[in-house]
Design an enzyme around this catalytic site. Sequence first.
Site, PDB file in Angstrom:
ATOM      1  CB  SER A 195      -5.308  12.406  -7.338  1.00 14.23           C
ATOM      2  OG  SER A 195      -4.303  12.366  -6.370  1.00 14.23           O
TER       3      SER A 195
ATOM      4  NE  ARG B 107      -3.161   6.967  -9.105  1.00 10.74           N
ATOM      5  CZ  ARG B 107      -2.058   6.834  -8.348  1.00 10.74           C
ATOM      6  NH1 ARG B 107      -1.163   5.909  -8.638  1.00 10.74           N
ATOM      7  NH2 ARG B 107      -1.863   7.610  -7.307  1.00 10.74           N
TER       8      ARG B 107
ATOM      9  CD  GLU C 186      -6.391   8.829  -9.566  1.00 12.20           C
ATOM     10  OE1 GLU C 186      -5.265   9.258  -9.423  1.00 12.20           O
ATOM     11  OE2 GLU C 186      -7.080   8.401  -8.619  1.00 12.20           O
TER      12      GLU C 186
HETATM   13  P1  FAD Z   1     -14.980   2.339  -6.923  1.00 12.81           P
HETATM   14  O1  FAD Z   1     -14.851   3.807  -6.799  1.00 12.81           O
HETATM   15  O2  FAD Z   1     -16.181   1.704  -6.374  1.00 12.81           O
HETATM   16  O3  FAD Z   1     -14.810   1.929  -8.450  1.00 12.81           O
HETATM   17  C1  FAD Z   1     -13.783   2.471  -9.243  1.00 12.81           C
HETATM   18  C2  FAD Z   1     -13.831   1.835 -10.641  1.00 12.81           C
HETATM   19  O4  FAD Z   1     -13.523   0.436 -10.548  1.00 12.81           O
HETATM   20  C3  FAD Z   1     -15.226   1.892 -11.284  1.00 12.81           C
HETATM   21  O5  FAD Z   1     -15.053   2.024 -12.665  1.00 12.81           O
HETATM   22  C4  FAD Z   1     -15.832   0.537 -10.955  1.00 12.81           C
HETATM   23  O6  FAD Z   1     -16.814   0.115 -11.881  1.00 12.81           O
HETATM   24  C5  FAD Z   1     -14.602  -0.358 -11.022  1.00 12.81           C
HETATM   25  N1  FAD Z   1     -14.689  -1.527 -10.117  1.00 12.81           N
HETATM   26  C6  FAD Z   1     -14.722  -1.498  -8.766  1.00 12.81           C
HETATM   27  N2  FAD Z   1     -14.713  -2.760  -8.279  1.00 12.81           N
HETATM   28  C7  FAD Z   1     -14.703  -3.583  -9.351  1.00 12.81           C
HETATM   29  C8  FAD Z   1     -14.697  -5.004  -9.506  1.00 12.81           C
HETATM   30  N3  FAD Z   1     -14.705  -5.833  -8.463  1.00 12.81           N
HETATM   31  N4  FAD Z   1     -14.686  -5.506 -10.766  1.00 12.81           N
HETATM   32  C9  FAD Z   1     -14.689  -4.691 -11.844  1.00 12.81           C
HETATM   33  N5  FAD Z   1     -14.686  -3.352 -11.758  1.00 12.81           N
HETATM   34  C10 FAD Z   1     -14.686  -2.797 -10.528  1.00 12.81           C
HETATM   35  N6  FAD Z   1      -5.865   5.935  -5.386  1.00 12.81           N
HETATM   36  C11 FAD Z   1      -4.559   5.647  -5.532  1.00 12.81           C
HETATM   37  O7  FAD Z   1      -4.183   4.932  -6.481  1.00 12.81           O
HETATM   38  N7  FAD Z   1      -3.622   6.121  -4.659  1.00 12.81           N
HETATM   39  C12 FAD Z   1      -3.944   6.896  -3.610  1.00 12.81           C
HETATM   40  O8  FAD Z   1      -3.080   7.301  -2.846  1.00 12.81           O
HETATM   41  C13 FAD Z   1      -5.311   7.229  -3.419  1.00 12.81           C
HETATM   42  N8  FAD Z   1      -5.691   8.017  -2.394  1.00 12.81           N
HETATM   43  C14 FAD Z   1      -7.009   8.318  -2.234  1.00 12.81           C
HETATM   44  C15 FAD Z   1      -7.361   9.134  -1.144  1.00 12.81           C
HETATM   45  C16 FAD Z   1      -8.698   9.459  -0.922  1.00 12.81           C
HETATM   46  C17 FAD Z   1      -9.064  10.318   0.252  1.00 12.81           C
HETATM   47  C18 FAD Z   1      -9.696   8.947  -1.794  1.00 12.81           C
HETATM   48  C19 FAD Z   1     -11.137   9.252  -1.534  1.00 12.81           C
HETATM   49  C20 FAD Z   1      -9.350   8.154  -2.877  1.00 12.81           C
HETATM   50  C21 FAD Z   1      -7.993   7.843  -3.113  1.00 12.81           C
HETATM   51  N9  FAD Z   1      -7.580   7.053  -4.202  1.00 12.81           N
HETATM   52  C22 FAD Z   1      -6.256   6.718  -4.348  1.00 12.81           C
HETATM   53  C23 FAD Z   1      -8.572   6.565  -5.179  1.00 12.81           C
HETATM   54  C24 FAD Z   1      -9.284   5.272  -4.733  1.00 12.81           C
HETATM   55  O9  FAD Z   1      -9.047   5.020  -3.383  1.00 12.81           O
HETATM   56  C25 FAD Z   1      -8.821   4.063  -5.548  1.00 12.81           C
HETATM   57  O10 FAD Z   1      -9.019   4.281  -6.929  1.00 12.81           O
HETATM   58  C26 FAD Z   1      -9.548   2.783  -5.141  1.00 12.81           C
HETATM   59  O11 FAD Z   1      -8.913   1.672  -5.713  1.00 12.81           O
HETATM   60  C27 FAD Z   1     -11.039   2.777  -5.550  1.00 12.81           C
HETATM   61  O12 FAD Z   1     -11.627   1.654  -4.955  1.00 12.81           O
HETATM   62  P2  FAD Z   1     -13.197   1.522  -4.804  1.00 12.81           P
HETATM   63  O13 FAD Z   1     -13.476   0.140  -4.310  1.00 12.81           O
HETATM   64  O14 FAD Z   1     -13.731   2.620  -3.997  1.00 12.81           O
HETATM   65  O15 FAD Z   1     -13.651   1.650  -6.320  1.00 12.81           O
HETATM   66  N1  EPU Z   2       2.213  19.908  -4.721  1.00 15.62           N
HETATM   67  C1  EPU Z   2       2.017  21.268  -4.719  1.00 15.62           C
HETATM   68  N2  EPU Z   2       0.790  21.723  -4.360  1.00 15.62           N
HETATM   69  C2  EPU Z   2      -0.237  20.896  -4.004  1.00 15.62           C
HETATM   70  C3  EPU Z   2      -0.030  19.485  -4.024  1.00 15.62           C
HETATM   71  C4  EPU Z   2       1.223  19.018  -4.391  1.00 15.62           C
HETATM   72  O1  EPU Z   2       2.901  22.045  -5.029  1.00 15.62           O
HETATM   73  O2  EPU Z   2      -1.309  21.398  -3.669  1.00 15.62           O
HETATM   74  C5  EPU Z   2       3.554  19.392  -5.050  1.00 15.62           C
HETATM   75  C6  EPU Z   2       4.276  18.898  -3.789  1.00 15.62           C
HETATM   76  O3  EPU Z   2       4.925  19.922  -3.131  1.00 15.62           O
HETATM   77  C7  EPU Z   2       5.234  17.878  -4.346  1.00 15.62           C
HETATM   78  C8  EPU Z   2       4.472  17.299  -5.530  1.00 15.62           C
HETATM   79  O4  EPU Z   2       3.465  18.242  -5.871  1.00 15.62           O
HETATM   80  O5  EPU Z   2       6.372  18.514  -4.833  1.00 15.62           O
HETATM   81  C9  EPU Z   2       3.868  15.919  -5.245  1.00 15.62           C
HETATM   82  O6  EPU Z   2       2.918  16.020  -4.197  1.00 15.62           O
HETATM   83  P1  EPU Z   2       2.466  14.753  -3.316  1.00 15.62           P
HETATM   84  O7  EPU Z   2       3.662  14.057  -2.783  1.00 15.62           O
HETATM   85  O8  EPU Z   2       1.443  15.239  -2.347  1.00 15.62           O
HETATM   86  O9  EPU Z   2       1.834  13.756  -4.340  1.00 15.62           O
HETATM   87  P2  EPU Z   2       0.880  13.963  -5.595  1.00 15.62           P
HETATM   88  O10 EPU Z   2       1.695  13.812  -6.831  1.00 15.62           O
HETATM   89  O11 EPU Z   2       0.093  15.216  -5.456  1.00 15.62           O
HETATM   90  C10 EPU Z   2       0.399  11.437  -5.854  1.00 15.62           C
HETATM   91  C11 EPU Z   2      -0.802  10.555  -6.103  1.00 15.62           C
HETATM   92  C12 EPU Z   2      -1.546  10.290  -4.816  1.00 15.62           C
HETATM   93  C13 EPU Z   2      -0.597   9.600  -3.845  1.00 15.62           C
HETATM   94  C14 EPU Z   2       0.600  10.508  -3.604  1.00 15.62           C
HETATM   95  C15 EPU Z   2       1.650   9.846  -2.743  1.00 15.62           C
HETATM   96  C16 EPU Z   2      -1.523  10.875  -8.370  1.00 15.62           C
HETATM   97  C17 EPU Z   2      -2.526  11.448  -9.299  1.00 15.62           C
HETATM   98  N3  EPU Z   2      -1.674  11.142  -7.081  1.00 15.62           N
HETATM   99  O12 EPU Z   2      -0.092  12.699  -5.440  1.00 15.62           O
HETATM  100  O13 EPU Z   2      -2.628   9.412  -5.115  1.00 15.62           O
HETATM  101  O14 EPU Z   2      -1.239   9.325  -2.627  1.00 15.62           O
HETATM  102  O15 EPU Z   2       1.227  10.832  -4.873  1.00 15.62           O
HETATM  103  O16 EPU Z   2       2.314   8.875  -3.478  1.00 15.62           O
HETATM  104  O17 EPU Z   2      -0.606  10.187  -8.832  1.00 15.62           O
HETATM  105  C18 EPU Z   2      -4.915   9.308  -5.753  1.00 15.62           C
HETATM  106  O18 EPU Z   2      -4.536   8.697  -6.764  1.00 15.62           O
HETATM  107  O19 EPU Z   2      -6.126   9.519  -5.509  1.00 15.62           O
HETATM  108  C19 EPU Z   2      -3.923   9.800  -4.804  1.00 15.62           C
HETATM  109  C20 EPU Z   2      -4.231  10.509  -3.716  1.00 15.62           C
END
Ligand code: FAD
Ligand code: EPU
Length: 336
Positions: free
Chosen positions: A235, A161, A332
């Site tokens: 997250s 991240r 994050e």
């Molecule tokens: P924004 O929220 O618009 O911006 C985020 C940051 O990037 C800000 O600081 C902004 O200024 C900067 N930025 C954006 N675009 C540019 C650009 N073109 N140039 C310079 N700076 C820029 N993230 C994960 O890593 N893994 C996941 O599994 C994951 N799951 C998610 C699930 C949900 C339901 C949600 C809501 C979010 C999740 N995220 C996850 C977080 C998010 O999706 C990512 O961080 C994504 O990359 C953000 O993209 P955005 O375009 O919305 O960025």
């Molecule tokens: N867990 C719990 N309770 C909860 C949630 C998770 O006990 O409420 C435990 C699960 O049982 C498991 C472990 O935590 O043992 C990991 O859970 P999970 O696989 O759901 O993944 P996570 O670590 O909670 C991370 C990323 C997610 C990404 C998933 C899948 C971060 C901060 N988050 O979540 O990214 O989608 O793994 O790879 O690294 C995001 O960055 O926004 C995001 C959603």
Amino acid sequence: MLQRNTLLKRHNTFGINASASFFACFSSEEELLVLLKENKNHELFILGGGSNILFTKNFEGLVLKNEIEGFKIVHESEKSVLVEAGAGMNWHQFVLKCLDLNFGGVENLSLIPGNVGASPMQNIGAYGVEIKDVFEYLEALHIETGKLKRFTNEECAFGYRESIFKNKVKGEYIICRVGFRLTKEHVINTSYGAINKELENQSILNPTIKDVSNAVIAIRKSKLPDPNEIGNAGSFFKNPIIPLKTLKILQEKYPSIPHYPAGDQSIKLAAGWLIEQAGWKGKTFNGSYGVHKKQALVLVNYGNASGNEILNLSNLIIEDVREKFGVHLEREVNIL
Ligand code: FAD
Ligand code: EPU
């Protein structure tokens, strides 16, 4: 065109009511350069899909929404392909386009909200893959000089991240397009246990990249709230990385604590588990915000919470987890 006092509620997936003093969209570097030249004195915020930000106040500057589109094949060989996408392209649409063309490497990153341009910012990751695994280069505009610079994978200094854009050169560049090295001969990655379980449930023995994508989509839909229904930014905290010796101490009290290797003598803990064990999972405050009931790592806005209420809740959680486990949780989500 420059707008004034623009409401940002529909521009952030938390659904926070905030406004920007000035707001403009750009769909090319030329448009961006003009906007930068004409608005030299404003503080800037570059907006993608707004899915990793929390507004805690009105933004007294200029929000620039990146809408640079485009998808092209730059180079192709028998085994791999280099594709380039505009920063304003929706990430999941990009993944679907790659799957349609049978290009592999991003299927595990299906359904992550946001745009291509933000994907390198925090080196998005899910289900055993991070963007650094497929990232080849990006082109970004240097705000001060207006010059385009190309960054290689190494130059981006990707980590969990993390990237150079969140650290050393924070706020200095606007990412315009990103190049990805994808496969034509695929390597299926089902190392994340939940994927195998989902494929087994569907009786799929030899999964294609499309099967992996569908499995990831199903898993994500079963635990993560859809921002169209409940405001959230995924997250809220990172999974903490701790020294191996700290894990040993924690394991004496919590033998089942989930943990993963994270390099030399370091261990990644599951923040969701810590927050759940501390008793926060599913808690709701004033009926308007709280901790998601299926994923404790996700803070949610049920409708009319303020950014500060959510930020305060995150502070309480950080404090409580520190007290109970001696572990520091880092946010994050980008706080504004
Ligand atoms: P924004 O929220 O618009 O911006 C985020 C940051 O990037 C800000 O600081 C902004 O200024 C900067 N930025 C954006 N675009 C540019 C650009 N073109 N140039 C310079 N700076 C820029 N993230 C994960 O890593 N893994 C996941 O599994 C994951 N799951 C998610 C699930 C949900 C339901 C949600 C809501 C979010 C999740 N995220 C996850 C977080 C998010 O999706 C990512 O961080 C994504 O990359 C953000 O993209 P955005 O375009 O919305 O960025
Ligand atoms: N867990 C719990 N309770 C909860 C949630 C998770 O006990 O409420 C435990 C699960 O049982 C498991 C472990 O935590 O043992 C990991 O859970 P999970 O696989 O759901 O993944 P996570 O670590 O909670 C991370 C990323 C997610 C990404 C998933 C899948 C971060 C901060 N988050 O979540 O990214 O989608 O793994 O790879 O690294 C995001 O960055 O926004 C995001 C959603």
